[in-house]
Design a protein around this motif. Structure first.
Motif, PDB file in Angstrom:
ATOM      1  N   PHE A 116      26.313  41.392  48.165  1.00  0.00           N
ATOM      2  CA  PHE A 116      27.010  41.238  49.329  1.00  0.00           C
ATOM      3  C   PHE A 116      26.174  42.378  50.338  1.00  0.00           C
ATOM      4  CE2 PHE A 116      31.200  43.859  48.373  1.00  0.00           C
ATOM      5  CZ  PHE A 116      30.821  44.725  49.209  1.00  0.00           C
ATOM      6  N   CYS A 117      25.890  42.168  51.893  1.00  0.00           N
ATOM      7  CA  CYS A 117      25.467  43.012  52.510  1.00  0.00           C
ATOM      8  C   CYS A 117      25.484  43.385  53.546  1.00  0.00           C
ATOM      9  CB  CYS A 117      23.714  43.418  52.483  1.00  0.00           C
ATOM     10  SG  CYS A 117      22.608  41.336  53.232  1.00  0.00           S
ATOM     11  N   PHE A 118      25.681  44.322  54.334  1.00  0.00           N
ATOM     12  CA  PHE A 118      26.352  44.669  55.912  1.00  0.00           C
ATOM     13  C   PHE A 118      24.949  45.269  56.513  1.00  0.00           C
ATOM     14  CE2 PHE A 118      30.410  44.413  53.340  1.00  0.00           C
ATOM     15  CZ  PHE A 118      31.047  43.511  54.576  1.00  0.00           C
ATOM     16  N   PHE A 119      24.178  44.723  58.111  1.00  0.00           N
ATOM     17  CA  PHE A 119      23.991  44.961  58.597  1.00  0.00           C
ATOM     18  C   PHE A 119      24.680  45.880  60.007  1.00  0.00           C
ATOM     19  CE2 PHE A 119      21.350  42.259  56.753  1.00  0.00           C
ATOM     20  CZ  PHE A 119      19.840  42.783  55.988  1.00  0.00           C
ATOM     21  N   LEU A 120      24.874  46.961  60.725  1.00  0.00           N
ATOM     22  CA  LEU A 120      24.748  47.843  61.447  1.00  0.00           C
ATOM     23  C   LEU A 120      23.342  47.447  62.782  1.00  0.00           C
ATOM     24  CD1 LEU A 120      26.858  48.922  62.983  1.00  0.00           C
ATOM     25  CD2 LEU A 120      25.767  50.966  62.554  1.00  0.00           C
ATOM     26  N   GLY A 121      23.391  46.583  63.544  1.00  0.00           N
ATOM     27  CA  GLY A 121      22.246  45.758  64.793  1.00  0.00           C
ATOM     28  C   GLY A 121      21.440  45.379  63.559  1.00  0.00           C
ATOM     29  N   ASP A 122      20.154  46.317  63.986  1.00  0.00           N
ATOM     30  CA  ASP A 122      19.238  45.526  62.789  1.00  0.00           C
ATOM     31  C   ASP A 122      19.195  46.660  61.294  1.00  0.00           C
ATOM     32  OD1 ASP A 122      18.147  43.947  64.370  1.00  0.00           O
ATOM     33  OD2 ASP A 122      16.579  45.231  65.719  1.00  0.00           O
ATOM     34  N   SER A 123      19.610  47.529  61.112  1.00  0.00           N
ATOM     35  CA  SER A 123      19.797  48.210  59.798  1.00  0.00           C
ATOM     36  C   SER A 123      20.709  48.369  58.872  1.00  0.00           C
ATOM     37  CB  SER A 123      19.845  49.954  60.544  1.00  0.00           C
ATOM     38  OG  SER A 123      18.968  49.935  61.430  1.00  0.00           O
ATOM     39  N   LEU A 124      19.847  47.979  57.404  1.00  0.00           N
ATOM     40  CA  LEU A 124      21.136  47.395  56.198  1.00  0.00           C
ATOM     41  C   LEU A 124      22.050  49.253  56.279  1.00  0.00           C
ATOM     42  CD1 LEU A 124      21.652  45.637  53.979  1.00  0.00           C
ATOM     43  CD2 LEU A 124      19.758  46.602  52.622  1.00  0.00           C
ATOM     44  N   ILE A 125      23.160  48.988  55.871  1.00  0.00           N
ATOM     45  CA  ILE A 125      23.591  50.034  55.789  1.00  0.00           C
ATOM     46  C   ILE A 125      24.940  50.180  54.626  1.00  0.00           C
ATOM     47  CG2 ILE A 125      23.802  50.473  58.411  1.00  0.00           C
ATOM     48  CD1 ILE A 125      27.170  49.921  58.322  1.00  0.00           C
ATOM     49  N   SER A 126      24.976  48.354  54.305  1.00  0.00           N
ATOM     50  CA  SER A 126      25.960  48.978  52.984  1.00  0.00           C
ATOM     51  C   SER A 126      25.169  47.117  52.012  1.00  0.00           C
ATOM     52  CB  SER A 126      27.363  48.398  52.767  1.00  0.00           C
ATOM     53  OG  SER A 126      28.022  48.341  51.968  1.00  0.00           O
ATOM     54  N   TRP A 127      25.443  47.700  50.601  1.00  0.00           N
ATOM     55  CA  TRP A 127      25.277  46.179  49.958  1.00  0.00           C
ATOM     56  C   TRP A 127      25.674  46.598  48.127  1.00  0.00           C
ATOM     57  CZ3 TRP A 127      21.332  50.111  51.360  1.00  0.00           C
ATOM     58  CH2 TRP A 127      21.212  51.032  50.702  1.00  0.00           C
ATOM     59  N   ARG A 128      25.875  45.537  47.837  1.00  0.00           N
ATOM     60  CA  ARG A 128      26.559  45.421  46.382  1.00  0.00           C
ATOM     61  C   ARG A 128      25.909  44.115  45.987  1.00  0.00           C
ATOM     62  NH1 ARG A 128      32.582  46.135  45.970  1.00  0.00           N
ATOM     63  NH2 ARG A 128      32.149  47.758  47.013  1.00  0.00           N
ATOM     64  N   SER A 129      26.530  44.121  43.884  1.00  0.00           N
ATOM     65  CA  SER A 129      25.621  43.801  43.088  1.00  0.00           C
ATOM     66  C   SER A 129      26.572  44.129  42.466  1.00  0.00           C
ATOM     67  CB  SER A 129      24.190  43.207  42.763  1.00  0.00           C
ATOM     68  OG  SER A 129      23.599  42.876  41.954  1.00  0.00           O
ATOM     69  N   LYS A 130      27.745  43.094  41.765  1.00  0.00           N
ATOM     70  CA  LYS A 130      27.987  43.630  40.998  1.00  0.00           C
ATOM     71  C   LYS A 130      29.125  41.295  40.128  1.00  0.00           C
ATOM     72  CE  LYS A 130      32.476  46.346  39.283  1.00  0.00           C
ATOM     73  NZ  LYS A 130      33.611  46.974  41.082  1.00  0.00           N
ATOM     74  N   LYS A 131      29.304  42.020  38.605  1.00  0.00           N
ATOM     75  CA  LYS A 131      29.927  40.769  37.944  1.00  0.00           C
ATOM     76  C   LYS A 131      31.209  41.381  38.383  1.00  0.00           C
ATOM     77  CE  LYS A 131      29.583  41.081  33.136  1.00  0.00           C
ATOM     78  NZ  LYS A 131      28.905  41.085  32.177  1.00  0.00           N
ATOM     79  N   GLN A 132      31.718  39.711  38.612  1.00  0.00           N
ATOM     80  CA  GLN A 132      32.796  39.709  38.534  1.00  0.00           C
ATOM     81  C   GLN A 132      34.168  39.926  37.439  1.00  0.00           C
ATOM     82  OE1 GLN A 132      33.713  35.543  40.675  1.00  0.00           O
ATOM     83  NE2 GLN A 132      32.833  35.930  42.710  1.00  0.00           N
ATOM     84  N   HIS A 133      35.283  40.127  37.471  1.00  0.00           N
ATOM     85  CA  HIS A 133      35.883  40.849  36.491  1.00  0.00           C
ATOM     86  C   HIS A 133      36.712  40.009  35.346  1.00  0.00           C
ATOM     87  CE1 HIS A 133      36.251  44.854  38.058  1.00  0.00           C
ATOM     88  NE2 HIS A 133      35.633  44.798  38.885  1.00  0.00           N
ATOM     89  N   ILE A 134      36.158  38.681  36.671  1.00  0.00           N
ATOM     90  CA  ILE A 134      37.476  37.165  35.956  1.00  0.00           C
ATOM     91  C   ILE A 134      36.223  36.164  35.559  1.00  0.00           C
ATOM     92  CG2 ILE A 134      39.284  35.756  36.084  1.00  0.00           C
ATOM     93  CD1 ILE A 134      40.342  38.093  37.297  1.00  0.00           C
ATOM     94  N   VAL A 135      36.151  35.432  35.260  1.00  0.00           N
ATOM     95  CA  VAL A 135      35.507  34.424  35.429  1.00  0.00           C
ATOM     96  C   VAL A 135      36.368  33.181  35.673  1.00  0.00           C
ATOM     97  CG1 VAL A 135      34.769  32.126  33.597  1.00  0.00           C
ATOM     98  CG2 VAL A 135      35.047  34.424  32.169  1.00  0.00           C
ATOM     99  N   SER A 136      35.383  33.128  36.626  1.00  0.00           N
ATOM    100  CA  SER A 136      35.362  31.943  37.893  1.00  0.00           C
ATOM    101  C   SER A 136      35.544  30.138  37.182  1.00  0.00           C
ATOM    102  CB  SER A 136      34.839  32.081  39.131  1.00  0.00           C
ATOM    103  OG  SER A 136      34.740  33.395  39.558  1.00  0.00           O
ATOM    104  N   ARG A 137      35.999  29.347  37.781  1.00  0.00           N
ATOM    105  CA  ARG A 137      36.346  27.766  36.901  1.00  0.00           C
ATOM    106  C   ARG A 137      35.554  27.098  38.189  1.00  0.00           C
ATOM    107  NH1 ARG A 137      42.026  26.854  35.188  1.00  0.00           N
ATOM    108  NH2 ARG A 137      42.651  27.956  37.253  1.00  0.00           N
ATOM    109  N   SER A 138      35.398  27.491  38.982  1.00  0.00           N
ATOM    110  CA  SER A 138      34.268  26.901  40.296  1.00  0.00           C
ATOM    111  C   SER A 138      33.157  27.784  40.796  1.00  0.00           C
ATOM    112  CB  SER A 138      35.080  26.031  40.842  1.00  0.00           C
ATOM    113  OG  SER A 138      35.561  26.629  41.776  1.00  0.00           O
ATOM    114  N   SER A 139      32.138  27.158  41.288  1.00  0.00           N
ATOM    115  CA  SER A 139      31.291  27.989  42.452  1.00  0.00           C
ATOM    116  C   SER A 139      31.925  28.637  43.504  1.00  0.00           C
ATOM    117  CB  SER A 139      30.284  27.074  43.044  1.00  0.00           C
ATOM    118  OG  SER A 139      30.571  26.303  43.580  1.00  0.00           O
ATOM    119  N   THR A 140      32.789  27.276  43.925  1.00  0.00           N
ATOM    120  CA  THR A 140      33.956  28.011  45.021  1.00  0.00           C
ATOM    121  C   THR A 140      34.602  29.128  45.488  1.00  0.00           C
ATOM    122  OG1 THR A 140      33.984  25.109  45.923  1.00  0.00           O
ATOM    123  CG2 THR A 140      35.781  26.761  46.361  1.00  0.00           C
ATOM    124  N   GLU A 141      35.385  29.003  43.855  1.00  0.00           N
ATOM    125  CA  GLU A 141      36.101  30.026  43.376  1.00  0.00           C
ATOM    126  C   GLU A 141      35.558  31.053  43.135  1.00  0.00           C
ATOM    127  OE1 GLU A 141      38.644  31.885  39.426  1.00  0.00           O
ATOM    128  OE2 GLU A 141      38.733  30.261  39.700  1.00  0.00           O
TER     129      GLU A 141
END
Length: 323
Positions: A187-212
């Protein structure tokens, strides 16, 4: 964007309040032994410069020192941090006889992501092999460093003329890890045109579908959204309207709006309640976005050079060489 300080008497001092800043510095000087070093230009590896358009944050010198430590003295560079569809597993290649340098380089790369969101995903990948790195993992680190060599002066730009509207992008790469098939949240967050927060992290649980997987990413994005809204409110920036979160999975958006739990959503019920509660309270607003316009894609997977450059441009990064 205006920089804000919180005064000891709960009075907000803005970046253009010179009298307030002087009084604040005088107060600090009376309480602590300190010296005014003037305008900020370099601090803990962060290089700060400004002009009429805003502030620039980079780590060019830090990156240069990192390349020297790795012994990359040639001129070879690459156009992406990792090759397209590269899959790193714990047993690929041969074990390193001494993992010290690998751990030092990866640790330094983690700190480099403070101003380099374009390498966040690949650094997240190589960080998973710190306990027992192999030759292929070290080769991946060198590949990242060659990309950095060609983009030495990339950094973040915080616009002086931007709005203070907050918006976010949420994405997931379903079952992207070839070893345990866990998904990656981005995910990433913008305050106006400025990038202020982002994350790339593996989820803790195996998801059984792309929707999950997408919905779990949406829940993480919602949690970050709440923290950022509270932080901005403390700094005097309030948001009366819902914060927009862009999601490219329509099923996840439909579940968030659906008041009835189905069998396929019971195992993510807590995440459903979290997102739906704040959706109903008007804190957030979900909008569908096409995969081609999904900025958070860069935090979940690798891409060919053209698409990667397009995503980097969406992050509003800048490349500023010293005068």
């Amino acid at each position: 964007m205006i920089l804000l300080l919180l005064y000891v008497d709960d009075m907000i001092i803005t970046g253009d309040d010179h009298s307030g800043i002087f009084d604040f510095k005088l107060f600090l000087h009376q309480q602590f032994e300190m010296k005014d070093l003037g305008h900020l230009s370099y601090f803990l590896g962060l290089e700060v410069s400004s002009d009429s358009t805003g502030y620039y944050l980079s780590q060019a010198k830090y990156a240069s020192d990192l390349l020297s430590r790795a012994g990359l003295t040639d001129t070879k560079v690459v156009s992406t941090p990792l090759e397209m569809n590269a899959r790193l597993t714990p047993l690929d290649g041969t074990p390193l006889n001494d993992a010290t340098l690998y751990r030092q380089l990866v640790g330094s790369l983690v700190y480099l992501t403070v101003t380099r969101p374009d390498i966040a995903h690949v650094v997240h990948l190589v960080s998973q092999f710190l306990s027992a790195p192999h030759s292929t993992h070290y080769a991946a680190v060198l590949h990242i460093l060659r990309y950095i060599k060609g983009t030495m002066f990339h950094g973040l730009h915080f616009s002086a003329h931007s709005t203070l509207d907050l918006c976010a992008y949420s994405d997931a790469d379903w079952a992207g890890d070839p070893t345990d098939r866990r998904s990656t949240t981005g995910f990433c967050f913008f305050l106006g045109d400025s990038l202020i927060s982002w994350r790339s992290k593996k989820q803790h649980i195996v998801s059984r579908s792309s929707t999950e997987a997408e919905y779990r990413a949406l829940a993480d994005t919602t949690s970050e959204l709440l923290a950022l809204r509270w932080l901005l409110e403390d700094m005097g920036v309030t948001h009366s309207s819902p914060t927009v979160i862009h999601c490219d999975n329509r099923s996840a958006i439909q579940i968030a709006h659906n008041d009835v739990f189905h069998e396929r959503t019971k195992h993510i019920e807590i995440d459903c309640h979290l997102v739906r509660h704040h959706l109903s309270a008007g804190i957030l607003h979900l909008l569908p976005v096409s995969s081609s316009d999904q900025t958070a894609n860069i935090f979940t997977k690798t891409f060919p050079p053209g698409r990667f450059r397009d995503l980097v441009s969406k992050l509003k990064m800048a490349s500023v060489k010293p005068p």
